[in-house]
Write a protein that holds these residues in place. Structure first.
Motif, PDB file in Angstrom:
ATOM      1  N   TYR A 142      16.626 -60.243  28.183  1.00  0.00           N
ATOM      2  CA  TYR A 142      16.257 -59.639  27.111  1.00  0.00           C
ATOM      3  C   TYR A 142      16.531 -58.114  27.188  1.00  0.00           C
ATOM      4  O   TYR A 142      16.090 -57.551  28.031  1.00  0.00           O
ATOM      5  N   GLN A 176      15.470 -74.840  24.609  1.00  0.00           N
ATOM      6  CA  GLN A 176      15.305 -73.971  23.506  1.00  0.00           C
ATOM      7  C   GLN A 176      14.727 -72.500  23.902  1.00  0.00           C
ATOM      8  O   GLN A 176      13.643 -72.426  24.407  1.00  0.00           O
ATOM      9  N   ILE A 177      15.504 -71.440  23.630  1.00  0.00           N
ATOM     10  CA  ILE A 177      15.560 -70.268  23.990  1.00  0.00           C
ATOM     11  C   ILE A 177      15.187 -69.431  22.875  1.00  0.00           C
ATOM     12  O   ILE A 177      16.279 -69.214  21.925  1.00  0.00           O
ATOM     13  N   PRO A 178      14.278 -68.493  22.914  1.00  0.00           N
ATOM     14  CA  PRO A 178      13.895 -67.607  21.845  1.00  0.00           C
ATOM     15  C   PRO A 178      15.086 -66.540  21.692  1.00  0.00           C
ATOM     16  O   PRO A 178      15.415 -66.134  22.545  1.00  0.00           O
ATOM     17  N   ARG A 179      15.480 -66.312  20.333  1.00  0.00           N
ATOM     18  CA  ARG A 179      16.420 -65.224  20.314  1.00  0.00           C
ATOM     19  C   ARG A 179      15.697 -63.901  20.207  1.00  0.00           C
ATOM     20  O   ARG A 179      16.450 -62.800  20.371  1.00  0.00           O
ATOM     21  N   LEU A 180      14.511 -63.951  19.936  1.00  0.00           N
ATOM     22  CA  LEU A 180      13.717 -62.981  19.717  1.00  0.00           C
ATOM     23  C   LEU A 180      12.364 -63.020  20.177  1.00  0.00           C
ATOM     24  O   LEU A 180      11.721 -63.908  19.871  1.00  0.00           O
ATOM     25  N   MET A 181      11.710 -62.144  20.956  1.00  0.00           N
ATOM     26  CA  MET A 181      10.393 -62.170  21.337  1.00  0.00           C
ATOM     27  C   MET A 181       9.715 -60.868  21.161  1.00  0.00           C
ATOM     28  O   MET A 181      10.362 -59.788  21.166  1.00  0.00           O
ATOM     29  N   HIS A 233      22.083 -65.076  24.145  1.00  0.00           N
ATOM     30  CA  HIS A 233      22.511 -65.443  22.846  1.00  0.00           C
ATOM     31  C   HIS A 233      23.782 -64.832  22.427  1.00  0.00           C
ATOM     32  O   HIS A 233      24.980 -65.143  21.924  1.00  0.00           O
ATOM     33  N   LEU A 244      11.989 -57.752  21.984  1.00  0.00           N
ATOM     34  CA  LEU A 244      12.902 -58.102  22.833  1.00  0.00           C
ATOM     35  C   LEU A 244      14.051 -58.979  22.316  1.00  0.00           C
ATOM     36  O   LEU A 244      13.603 -59.811  21.666  1.00  0.00           O
ATOM     37  N   PHE A 283      10.974 -66.249  18.450  1.00  0.00           N
ATOM     38  CA  PHE A 283      11.568 -66.734  17.130  1.00  0.00           C
ATOM     39  C   PHE A 283      12.821 -67.425  17.762  1.00  0.00           C
ATOM     40  O   PHE A 283      13.763 -66.524  18.353  1.00  0.00           O
ATOM     41  N   TYR A 284      12.820 -68.662  17.485  1.00  0.00           N
ATOM     42  CA  TYR A 284      14.066 -69.530  18.091  1.00  0.00           C
ATOM     43  C   TYR A 284      15.241 -69.779  17.063  1.00  0.00           C
ATOM     44  O   TYR A 284      16.093 -69.899  17.440  1.00  0.00           O
ATOM     45  N   GLU A 285      14.650 -69.799  15.884  1.00  0.00           N
ATOM     46  CA  GLU A 285      15.679 -70.588  14.858  1.00  0.00           C
ATOM     47  C   GLU A 285      17.040 -69.657  14.790  1.00  0.00           C
ATOM     48  O   GLU A 285      16.835 -68.226  14.595  1.00  0.00           O
ATOM     49  N   GLY A 286      18.370 -70.403  14.703  1.00  0.00           N
ATOM     50  CA  GLY A 286      19.321 -69.676  14.360  1.00  0.00           C
ATOM     51  C   GLY A 286      19.261 -70.050  12.729  1.00  0.00           C
ATOM     52  O   GLY A 286      18.401 -70.040  11.933  1.00  0.00           O
ATOM     53  N   TYR A 330       7.536 -70.201  25.860  1.00  0.00           N
ATOM     54  CA  TYR A 330       8.414 -69.568  26.297  1.00  0.00           C
ATOM     55  C   TYR A 330       7.710 -68.341  26.981  1.00  0.00           C
ATOM     56  O   TYR A 330       7.098 -67.526  26.742  1.00  0.00           O
ATOM     57  N   SER A 336      17.769 -61.312  22.760  1.00  0.00           N
ATOM     58  CA  SER A 336      18.036 -62.250  23.753  1.00  0.00           C
ATOM     59  C   SER A 336      19.560 -61.699  24.121  1.00  0.00           C
ATOM     60  O   SER A 336      20.555 -61.831  23.134  1.00  0.00           O
ATOM     61  N   ASP A 386       9.599 -77.490  28.264  1.00  0.00           N
ATOM     62  CA  ASP A 386      10.041 -78.389  27.064  1.00  0.00           C
ATOM     63  C   ASP A 386       9.659 -79.718  26.940  1.00  0.00           C
ATOM     64  O   ASP A 386       9.673 -80.314  26.027  1.00  0.00           O
ATOM     65  N   GLY A 389      22.565 -65.555  13.639  1.00  0.00           N
ATOM     66  CA  GLY A 389      21.463 -66.168  13.944  1.00  0.00           C
ATOM     67  C   GLY A 389      20.234 -65.356  14.404  1.00  0.00           C
ATOM     68  O   GLY A 389      19.249 -65.442  14.085  1.00  0.00           O
TER      69      GLY A 389
END
Lengths: 177, 777
Positions: B391, A38-43, B344, B339, A50-53, B325, B341, B133, B417
């Motif tokens: 990032y 699980q990789i955050p899309r935004l930090m 993605h 930041l 924030f992980y959720e897609g 993370y 990603s 994890d 997403g």
């Protein structure tokens, strides 16, 4: 001769050990991080992540939602693939994966449908799915853990929905539209 | 008895291997002067001696042989058999003497209360590290309030035995940890008869906020909380301001307390209205936690078990919060930064190798130069690494009111997403736009670049075919030139310099010609969607128009590979080999040139054009197909299994193209006027001519990476010859950055030319000596 060489090369030889230690350490860090799924899309710099897609929750009809990127509806068995190098897809199976790049493309030939955790309309996997006329839903939160290999699902690439169906034991895909 | 059987709680010799994770963390804290209860560690060597003395290893191996880790019944059976043996096996006398000596030394330790039989807590300490994890914590046993020699020895043996619970065996099987080599340390510490105890998180484990410390507290011993039997108090501390910001009192209906004579008892409490830990202790505990995090773990958030007794705080255990993370190194919490990603956006969730990270950061620096910014890998703070992923700091774009309008739209186009994630933070008061984010100079540069791209996009709309073909020719020329120049390099310094030059040539010259084609193609696509939505109420038809797009390099690659499969199928000798041998063997044959001629020639041609591609190709550190052709050969084999002619890629592609033509006609017919019908037809033809180019920029970059990687691999081979690296391919992925960031003349120059080099007698001599040294010792 060896003594002379050893003498002259002493400092460098010590360096050699350091380089190898560095390689070993970085390889270990890389190997550990590779296990993280699980990789955050935004930090944010304060640490919020924030992980959720899309479609983190199932909707009122029990469907998982995502981004519709290749139209059509298909039913088939889920095949979760994390590494395309040793994946065998039976004809008509639904390819469920984190994301794709061109090295995945050949798998699309057998796939009945595509579900990815990342991606949008112009992402590689979506483009190829349209090329092959495979219904595809992408950007689906945690798809590779929420869907399990062998589950029967309906992938609606027109509306961006995935419904888990009661298992019937039949493995063939039925394209409905 | 060897001294390594027990270690003192502040032993300088403790390591993960001999003291286990829990032990080594306690030793770290004790040595830093943090309040850790007195105690000692029964080292992993003691476990090994116990196993050896009782000849348990062969039994373990036999019990686990053929045990399927997915079969819970088989696991339980194996576990019960092994643990039965452990329970019946006696401790060798010298081992028990060493443990009891340490126990007695503890009893007379002036830091602990003097009693005849000191009550101790006995905890397992595993040598396997917690993985991201997932956590192995709590999977081995703990024994509280152990009193007396016999009880202590039994507890130690029971801890050892807990290494072989069905759950622990299954965990190791799942994570590829060697069952035969595992060992366990045991931590023995004076029992803290705590009035309150619990868990502290140096970062908020739910939100990730690093500036918040969260403390769960209950009455009595902490095990009630760890095992989830009670609803604890929860305190949230703002650790920057040193202030309690939230207190939620839990029911705390149960408490576990030590019993005189050993063991524990669970008592019922009516404590909902009582705060388990007073405010002063809460703040002191939060400070202790931050000290552990900062001084001992480089700021990595920790999960710490603590106890409070007689007005004193004790730390019982610390471990990393593996579920959080990691943040990029050196990033301050304030002012708030956002930041985003890049992984993605690239559809790749694996971490980048160090070399892959460097390639992208250096590429970013080249883009910076294009925009007139002059920064270095060390000074730039726009592209950051966290957990091996990349990032982008998009804060400047969000803080500028004009740029923000553009920035918030980009993710939606590429990855919806990510757009959703972005929208969830846009309202944050610290991210409101003003004019501060971008300087006027930066905006002028962006405007200049936008006008270049815009003008060229108009040209592409006017004459898409000749514009496109000219750019494609130029790209091929660029790669051919780069390949030729790379072949002429001989030293690492030359190679790193050429790598740098290639970026600039691509960014300043070609990217600005390629981008307008994409802009024109994508703009046409979005215009078609707009028309379709307006006239048909849905944009589904435009997805059909995007099928079977020509000039898509990925599709072309796939069709080429299909052609190779046809060549193999049509040649009986080739077909027989591909039908009978496995991919790895065929790959070996291909590399040695031993495939039947038609297959060898066709596959060689494919590799010449596409061999620089591969899985996760955007990471320069990952191997390419030409280095490991087995993947491609496996694909060819699966192609040979396709007998339905309707499934053939070329047929599918042509069918898609026909569907697209029909969809264009349908859309054109739906337009209300002849003028708009003409417009739809124009956009459709531009899109068909240009949108397929979408894959070309990345392919060009991957081709460039192929040149750079081949060049670096030659230096890698030199360094293997010189004995610096063990392997040229993978090792070099993990090490080049060090040479790049801190150039070392000795390694950069010609000294590491291999013996076959013709560059000079003295260099040859030195290399020979180097090699000889490596081989002889």
């Amino acid at each position: 001769m060896r003594e002379v060489g050893a003498d002259r090369l002493k400092p460098r030889h010590r360096d050699t050990g350091q380089w190898r230690a560095l390689v070993a350490e970085r390889r270990q860090v890389y190997g550990r991080e590779k296990l993280r799924r699980q990789i955050p899309r935004l930090m944010l710099s304060d640490g919020r992540a924030f992980y959720e897609g899309l479609g983190a929750q199932v909707d009122s009809e029990g469907a998982i939602n995502g981004s519709p990127v290749s139209p059509g509806v298909v039913e088939g068995m889920v095949r979760v693939v994390l590494d395309p190098r040793n994946a065998q897809l039976a004809l008509g199976e639904i390819l469920v994966c984190p994301g794709t790049d061109p090295s995945w493309t050949p798998l699309f030939l057998a796939a009945g449908g595509l579900v990815m955790e990342v991606g949008g309309l112009m992402t590689h996997g979506s483009v190829v799915a349209r090329e092959y006329g495979i219904p595809a839903v992408v950007g689906v939160n945690e798809a590779t853990t929420r869907l399990k290999t062998g589950q029967r699902v309906r992938v609606d690439g027109t509306r961006g929905r995935i419904v888990v169906l009661p298992s019937t034991g039949s493995g063939s895909a039925v394209v409905m539209g | 008895m060897t001294p390594s059987v027990t270690l003192s709680i502040d032993s300088p010799d403790a390591t993960l291997a001999n003291a286990g994770g829990k032990g080594v963390n306690l030793v770290k804290m004790a040595r830093a002067g943090l309040p850790v209860p007195p105690g000692f560690i029964v080292a992993t060597d003691a476990y090994r001696q116990f196993v050896a003395a009782n000849d348990l290893q062969p039994f373990i191996v036999i019990a686990l042989a053929d045990t399927n880790s997915d079969d819970p019944v088989a696991l339980e059976t194996a576990s019960a058999a092994i643990r039965g043996r452990f329970a019946a096996a006696p401790l060798p006398p010298d081992l028990s003497t060493a443990i009891l000596d340490a126990y007695r030394a503890l009893t007379t330790d002036d830091r602990s209360p003097v009693t005849d039989h000191l009550p101790v807590a006995v905890r397992s300490s595993a040598t396997a590290e917690d993985l991201p994890d997932m956590s192995f914590a709590g999977q081995q046993d703990t024994f509280l309030n152990v009193v007396g020699d016999a009880a202590l020895l039994k507890a130690v043996r029971d801890c050892w035995s807990s290494l072989w619970t069905a759950r622990a065996i299954a965990y190791r099987a799942r994570n590829g940890i060697d069952q035969a080599s595992v060992a366990l340390a045991v931590v023995v510490q004076a029992m803290v008869e705590s009035e309150a105890s619990g868990v502290l998180f140096t970062a908020n484990p739910l939100t990730g906020r690093r500036g918040e410390t969260v403390i769960d507290a209950t009455l009595g011993l902490g095990e009630a909380l760890v095992s989830g039997q009670v609803e604890p108090d929860q305190y949230v501390v703002d650790s920057v301001a040193g202030r309690i910001v939230e207190r939620r009192l839990g029911a705390k209906a149960l408490a576990i307390r030590g019993q005189a004579g050993g063991g524990t008892v669970t008592v019922e409490n009516d404590a909902a209205g009582v705060q388990a830990l007073p405010d002063g202790a809460i703040l002191e505990l939060a400070r202790l936690g931050k000290r552990v995090e900062r001084d001992l773990y480089d700021g990595a958030p920790q999960d710490i078990e603590w106890a409070w007794a007689g007005g004193r705080l004790y730390l019982l255990q610390a471990r990393a919060i593996t579920s959080l993370y990691p943040l990029p190194a050196g990033l301050a919490a304030r002012p708030l930064h956002v930041l985003f990603s890049v992984n993605h956006m690239q559809g790749m969730l694996d971490p980048f190798t160090p070399l892959g990270q460097d390639f992208l950061i250096e590429a970013f620096l080249a883009i910076g130069r294009l925009a007139g910014k002059d920064f270095t890998a060390a000074s730039q703070r726009d592209v950051l690494i966290a957990g091996g992923r990349i990032y982008a700091d998009i804060t400047p774009g969000l803080r500028h009111d004009l740029a923000r309008r553009l920035v918030v739209r980009i993710p939606g186009v590429i990855e919806p997403g990510s757009e959703q994630a972005l929208f969830s933070v846009l309202d944050d008061p610290d991210l409101q736009p003003d004019r501060s984010g971008l300087s006027p100079a930066a905006l002028r540069t962006l405007a200049r670049l936008a006008s270049i791209v815009g003008r060229r996009a108009v040209l592409a709309m006017r004459d898409p075919v000749s514009q496109r073909d000219a750019v494609v020719r130029e790209l091929d020329l660029f790669i051919a030139n780069a390949t030729r120049r790379a072949a002429a390099t001989t030293t690492l310094a030359q190679r790193l310099a050429l790598w740098q030059t290639l970026y600039d040539e691509f960014a300043f010259g070609l990217a600005l010609k390629l981008l307008p084609l994409l802009v024109a193609g994508m703009m046409s696509f979005y215009q078609l969607r707009r028309l379709a939505r307006r006239e048909l109420g849905s944009d589904l038809l435009t997805l059909e128009i995007a099928r079977g797009l020509p000039h898509n390099v990925t599709t072309e690659m796939d069709l080429t590979l299909w052609t190779v499969a046809q060549v193999i199928r049509d040649d009986p000798a080739s077909a027989a080999r591909f039908g009978a041998e496995d991919a790895a063997a065929l790959a070996e044959d291909f590399r040695a040139g031993r495939l039947p001629l038609p297959a060898q020639v066709a596959l060689t041609a494919f590799m010449d054009r596409y061999g620089m591609r591969g899985l996760a190709e955007i990471d320069l550190g990952r191997p390419r197909w030409r280095e490991d052709p087995a993947h491609v050969i496996g694909v060819l084999q699966s192609y040979l299994g396709i007998d339905d002619p309707q499934q053939a890629p070329d047929v599918v592609f042509r069918r898609g193209a026909r569907v697209a033509e029909a969809a264009i006609e349908e859309l054109v017919q739906a337009m209300p006027s002849a003028a708009e019908a003409g417009l739809a037809r124009l956009f459709a033809s531009r899109m068909r001519a240009l949108a397929g180019m979408r894959e070309t920029p990345k392919f060009t970059i991957v081709r460039m990476m192929g040149v750079v990687r081949a060049m670096l691999l030659r230096s890698g081979e030199d360094l293997v010859v010189a004995g610096v690296l063990a392997r040229p391919t993978t090792s070099s992925s993990f090490i080049w950055r060090s040479w790049r960031r801190w150039p070392r003349p000795g390694l950069m120059g010609s000294k590491f030319q291999p013996a076959r080099s013709e560059t000079g007698q003295s260099e040859k001599l030195e290399t020979c000596q180097c090699v000889r040294l490596e081989r002889t010792g």
